[in-house]
Design an enzyme around this catalytic site. Structure first.
Site, short mmCIF file in Angstrom:
data_model
loop_
_atom_site.label_atom_id
_atom_site.label_comp_id
_atom_site.label_asym_id
_atom_site.label_seq_id
_atom_site.Cartn_x
_atom_site.Cartn_y
_atom_site.Cartn_z
N CYS A 61 60.45 -27.28 24.17
CA CYS A 61 60.55 -28.73 24.51
C CYS A 61 59.39 -29.07 25.47
CB CYS A 61 61.96 -28.96 24.97
SG CYS A 61 62.06 -30.67 24.82
N CYS A 80 60.99 -34.96 19.74
CA CYS A 80 61.23 -34.95 21.25
C CYS A 80 61.85 -36.08 21.70
CB CYS A 80 59.97 -34.63 22.01
SG CYS A 80 60.02 -33.92 23.65
P1 FAD Z 1 66.84 -19.69 20.55
O1 FAD Z 1 67.73 -20.62 20.09
O2 FAD Z 1 66.63 -19.52 21.85
O3 FAD Z 1 67.44 -18.21 20.08
C1 FAD Z 1 66.68 -17.06 20.31
C2 FAD Z 1 67.80 -15.90 20.14
O4 FAD Z 1 67.28 -14.66 19.98
C3 FAD Z 1 68.95 -15.90 21.34
O5 FAD Z 1 70.35 -15.88 20.72
C4 FAD Z 1 68.66 -14.63 22.20
O6 FAD Z 1 69.75 -14.19 22.69
C5 FAD Z 1 68.21 -13.70 20.82
N1 FAD Z 1 67.30 -12.70 21.23
C6 FAD Z 1 66.27 -12.74 22.31
N2 FAD Z 1 65.72 -11.36 22.45
C7 FAD Z 1 66.41 -10.66 21.55
C8 FAD Z 1 66.18 -9.21 21.10
N3 FAD Z 1 65.31 -8.48 21.83
N4 FAD Z 1 66.97 -8.86 20.16
C9 FAD Z 1 67.79 -9.61 19.35
N5 FAD Z 1 67.92 -10.80 19.76
C10 FAD Z 1 67.25 -11.52 20.79
N6 FAD Z 1 64.66 -28.81 21.18
C11 FAD Z 1 64.85 -30.11 20.77
O7 FAD Z 1 64.75 -30.05 19.27
N7 FAD Z 1 65.22 -31.07 21.29
C12 FAD Z 1 65.17 -31.33 22.58
O8 FAD Z 1 65.40 -32.13 23.22
C13 FAD Z 1 65.07 -29.99 23.32
N8 FAD Z 1 65.28 -29.99 24.58
C14 FAD Z 1 65.31 -28.98 25.11
C15 FAD Z 1 65.45 -28.87 26.69
C16 FAD Z 1 65.65 -27.85 27.52
C17 FAD Z 1 65.88 -27.77 28.94
C18 FAD Z 1 65.36 -26.53 26.70
C19 FAD Z 1 65.52 -25.00 27.49
C20 FAD Z 1 65.16 -26.32 25.58
C21 FAD Z 1 64.90 -27.52 24.58
N9 FAD Z 1 64.86 -27.57 23.44
C22 FAD Z 1 64.78 -28.75 22.58
C23 FAD Z 1 64.40 -26.54 22.75
C24 FAD Z 1 65.24 -25.74 21.58
O9 FAD Z 1 66.35 -25.28 22.27
C25 FAD Z 1 64.56 -24.42 21.10
O10 FAD Z 1 63.44 -24.56 20.67
C26 FAD Z 1 65.49 -23.73 20.18
O11 FAD Z 1 66.63 -23.50 20.59
C27 FAD Z 1 64.61 -22.79 19.54
O12 FAD Z 1 65.40 -21.95 18.30
P2 FAD Z 1 65.02 -20.20 18.38
O13 FAD Z 1 66.06 -19.71 17.54
O14 FAD Z 1 63.55 -20.12 18.34
O15 FAD Z 1 65.46 -19.55 19.88
#
Ligand code: FAD
Length: 416
Positions: free
Chosen positions: A167, A342
């Site tokens: 983000c 965003c």
């Molecule tokens: P995540 O949802 O973070 O999931 C990753 C998973 O992998 C977690 O459950 C973790 O435990 C697991 N994991 C990590 N390491 C390991 C390992 N070694 N083995 C097994 N599992 C593991 N997005 C928007 O679209 N709009 C917004 O307004 C927005 N605002 C945001 C504001 C903030 C403050 C933050 C922090 C994020 C924001 N985001 C926003 C971004 C969004 O939350 C992420 O882009 C999204 O969660 C990404 O999804 P993901 O599945 O890649 O990662």
């Protein structure tokens, strides 16, 4: 108990049960209920991170952003509750933290991004006190609001590390919510934005609009400032600037810090990584460049989209379609267009909904000039998007109206 796991080969193993991993599992099983899937995920809880900006701005209850991970692991899938530690793609195996291995036919990597808090000297010791906070942690976002609420004057700093981060708009969203609060309450604060990069936003179309929002608040952008050290007790922040990496310091009353971010270490050190450490995938098919039975989704991939949950929502149907095609021996034809969104909270009550795709294409969901902050988008951000997100984690992606549109008119005068 886990050492005999390699005797079984799962059809699909998913690493990470977050936004990307849980959604892929749910959607795959919707299409093929018989699929033998394992999800490797160590956490007890999953968080709706996009609302942490609102928590930090005093407009959302932090507890509503947390739910049990068990709610999002499909009943038909095997939950392996530990960390993945490495990949052996030549053997189609994943190494787990207890040293055991699990075998797969197809692998989906969805492990998110790593927050490198320790790269900023003195930061961890002062987070949550001395007026230093970050919306990038569940436990700290409420303290951001406490800092904003308690400020009576002086300097408020908002930092942004080098890209990529998840983000990219979050570092400035909280600045606007704070500046709006100061304005409404007659607090004379000196508000500074200190991004490591050269502009307000990566897409010039939106960046120009955000320059105007900053000016409307009388906030100062200090581009090219990379936070390297914090002295909490003395309320001093040190930044590196320019090619010669000169150090400059700012005193502050409060500071919102966004940590440097990178690919998770266990991916960086694996054969799946590109030179920068991300899972090396084709940016359209989301299939690995070298290992055809490996896919990746979300923040951990090399795809050059903006790392957001909105991007995950657009990627998951593509990945699932291509993975199902592969399982059926067919070519992978679905393509992700780089869509991300965003919602920039320009004030408490208004959002500028930036939506875009690869190449800086402007792809709003509504046929309205997306540079204009609107009340309707605030309600979408606060009420609609959380519901959409929690449903997405079960594989139901909801409506997708984004389309490339042209806006030739000059930038109107914006009111945050
Ligand atoms: P995540 O949802 O973070 O999931 C990753 C998973 O992998 C977690 O459950 C973790 O435990 C697991 N994991 C990590 N390491 C390991 C390992 N070694 N083995 C097994 N599992 C593991 N997005 C928007 O679209 N709009 C917004 O307004 C927005 N605002 C945001 C504001 C903030 C403050 C933050 C922090 C994020 C924001 N985001 C926003 C971004 C969004 O939350 C992420 O882009 C999204 O969660 C990404 O999804 P993901 O599945 O890649 O990662």
């Amino acid at each position: 108990m886990t050492n005999d796991i390699t005797t079984h080969k799962y059809r699909v193993v998913i690493i990470g049960g977050g936004a990307g991993g849980a959604s892929v599992a749910g959607r795959l099983l919707d299409h093929r209920a018989d699929l033998d899937i394992a999800i490797v995920e160590p956490s007890e809880y999953h968080y709706y991170q996009p609302a942490w900006t609102l928590v930090g701005g005093g407009a959302y209850d932090s507890k509503a952003t947390r739910r049990a991970e068990a709610d999002f692991i499909p009943k038909q899938a095997k939950w392996i509750k530990q960390r993945a530690q490495g990949f052996e793609p030549e053997l189609n195996q994943v190494v787990l933290e207890d040293g055991s291995r699990i075998a797969y036919e197809y692998l989906v990597v969805a492990a998110g991004i790593q927050l490198d808090w320790t790269k900023i000297e003195g930061l961890e010791a002062t987070l949550g006190k001395n007026g230093v906070s970050s919306n990038y942690r569940y436990d700290l976002a409420p303290y951001t609001w406490e800092c904003i609420r308690k400020l009576r004057g002086g300097r408020a700093l908002f930092t942004q590390p080098p890209m990529p981060i998840k983000c990219a708009g979050a570092p400035q969203k909280i600045l606007y919510l704070a500046a709006d609060h100061f304005r409404r309450n007659g607090i004379k604060a000196e508000v500074h934005f200190l991004p490591a990069g050269p502009s307000m936003f990566g897409v010039p179309f939106y960046s120009d609009a955000l320059d105007q929002i900053m000016a409307a608040y009388g906030a100062t952008p200090n581009f090219g400032h990379n936070l390297v050290a914090v002295d909490g007790p003395h309320k001093k922040a040190t930044f590196e600037i320019g090619a010669e990496k000169k150090h400059v310091s700012f005193d502050f009353e409060m500071m919102h810090v966004v940590p440097p971010q990178s690919a998770p270490d266990f991916i960086k050190s694996s054969p799946l990584a590109n030179e920068a450490g991300w899972v090396a995938v084709d940016k359209n098919s989301l299939r690995h460049d070298k290992y055809a039975n490996v896919f990746a989704v979300g923040d951990c991939t090399s795809a050059p989209n903006s790392k957001t949950a909105a991007a995950v929502r657009a990627q998951v149907p593509v990945l699932v379609s291509n993975l199902l095609a592969a399982l059926n021996g067919k070519p992978a034809t679905a393509a992700y267009d780089g869509y991300a969104s965003c919602p920039l909270t320009t004030s408490r009550g208004k959002v500028l909904l930036a939506e875009f795709a690869y190449g800086g294409a402007i792809t709003p969901s509504f046929a309205l000039d997306p540079r204009i902050p609107r009340r309707m988008y605030w309600w979408i951000k606060k009420f609609f998007l959380p519901r959409l997100y929690w449903r997405m984690l079960s594989g139901h992606m909801g409506p997708d109206w984004h389309a490339e549109r042209k806006f030739k008119k000059p930038l109107p005068t914006l009111v945050p």
